[in-house]
Enzyme design. Sequence first.
Site, PDB file in Angstrom:
ATOM      1  N   ASP A  65      26.452 -15.604  -6.250  1.00  0.00           N
ATOM      2  CA  ASP A  65      26.513 -15.372  -5.237  1.00  0.00           C
ATOM      3  C   ASP A  65      28.024 -15.413  -4.712  1.00  0.00           C
ATOM      4  O   ASP A  65      28.725 -16.979  -3.922  1.00  0.00           O
ATOM      5  CB  ASP A  65      25.823 -16.169  -4.211  1.00  0.00           C
ATOM      6  N   LYS A  91      33.965 -10.947   4.730  1.00  0.00           N
ATOM      7  CA  LYS A  91      34.074 -13.011   4.859  1.00  0.00           C
ATOM      8  C   LYS A  91      35.448 -12.918   3.713  1.00  0.00           C
ATOM      9  O   LYS A  91      36.503 -12.093   4.771  1.00  0.00           O
ATOM     10  CB  LYS A  91      32.995 -13.554   4.154  1.00  0.00           C
TER      11      LYS A  91
HETATM   12  N1  DSN Z   1      25.382 -17.372   7.437  1.00  0.00           N
HETATM   13  C1  DSN Z   1      26.982 -17.150   6.253  1.00  0.00           C
HETATM   14  C2  DSN Z   1      28.041 -18.118   6.648  1.00  0.00           C
HETATM   15  O1  DSN Z   1      28.766 -18.437   7.811  1.00  0.00           O
HETATM   16  O2  DSN Z   1      28.243 -18.893   5.641  1.00  0.00           O
HETATM   17  C3  DSN Z   1      26.395 -17.075   5.163  1.00  0.00           C
HETATM   18  O3  DSN Z   1      25.483 -15.804   4.803  1.00  0.00           O
END
Ligand code: DSN
Length: 414
Positions: free
Chosen positions: A198, A227
């Site tokens: 992941d 991200k």
């Molecule tokens: N909730 C995310 C994070 O803040 O890392 C991961 O999915």
Amino acid sequence: MNLENVKRVDPDVAMYIEKELERQQSTIELIASENFTSEAVMETCGSVLTNKYAEGKPNKRYYNGCEQIDKIESLAQKRACELFGMDHANVQPHSGAQANMAVFMAVLKPGDRVLSMDLSNGGHLSHGSPVNFSGLYFDVKSYGVDSEGNIDYDNVRSMALEHKPKLIICGASNYSKIIDFKKFREIADEVGAYLLADIAHIAGLIAGGVHPSPAGYAHFVTTTTHKTLRGPRGGIIMCDEEFAQIIDKAVFPGMQGGPLEHIIAGKAVALLEASKPEFKVYAQNIVKNAKALAQGLLDNGMDIVGGMTENHLMTLDLRKTGKTGKDMANLLEVVGITANKNTVPNDPQSPFVTSGIRLGAAAATTRGFDENAMREVARIISEAIKNSENQEVLNKLKEDSLALCKKFPLYSNM
Ligand code: DSN
């Protein structure tokens, strides 16, 4: 940002969007899982593609009228495969958790055993937390990190030999070291397990060549797209060709109905952006900036789990300050810095309170913060924590963080 129509139809929502833009522009974003996607991605996600149903996969749909949709989704798949060096990509998962769920569904039966990183040691909810589908329906054994904040691969191996999992998961939400995918695959092969990597947090770093890739090691690779990869919110699953069919079936009809084609188009645009030379520079800068932030914090007497970071994030360990992650994350918000409380390994506090704060450099790097700026951020954080009761100092620190935001403007054409 053109909100002309929203303002006319729904002035309340328009106002909240404008205030949120202002918040993003005027605060320093250090939540390690967030980023600022491009205007091109946002335009795509706000397009007419939101109107289309397209259950099925490109050129094999349950609805007519998918000619353009098919082209866009195929492009997203091709770009994901090329960027990450994988055979097959399913770009339909609505999120990273759903991408993981589809892998579980593709290769496991309820009750099957999984070995993954414990959530409080940096893992993820969907890797086997008892309150998540993954922990409720599967038999999960967890590995953690050692006192230095590193994965102990010998321990992972002995746990794998003892528990004989059918699936091993590597990849984390809060791990600041390089992940050794080759070692994980060797362990998986030794016990006949599938390996799922992941890469949600580090996808942009892998795409930019500053973190080793799981390609060639993991049977399945899942990621989010929002991200470090800097795309729209969503998920992707990649795998070898031999698993393409079971993955596609697990996503639809196994788990989801109509895919979000406007978001898939946004993923396509983000994947193109991530394949450009500028993105490599961006990824290098993220790591440089994270290191500068970590060094600045250490120089200011702060503790960091595992010491120097090797990727985009780190966890500030507050135990010796006697302060909690919850209180200090709230305090940082007062001085214009957004971050989240996070457990440290063997945290004496509950997950709602915690003794740590997770900090990431991806979003600040997008708006142009350099290493000097990150050292200044480290100073602001450290002084805020040391002077948490001194309103005068806090007011001054808020001015300092605002000055940084002005120096590195965000979405200035909106
Ligand atoms: N909730 C995310 C994070 O803040 O890392 C991961 O999915």
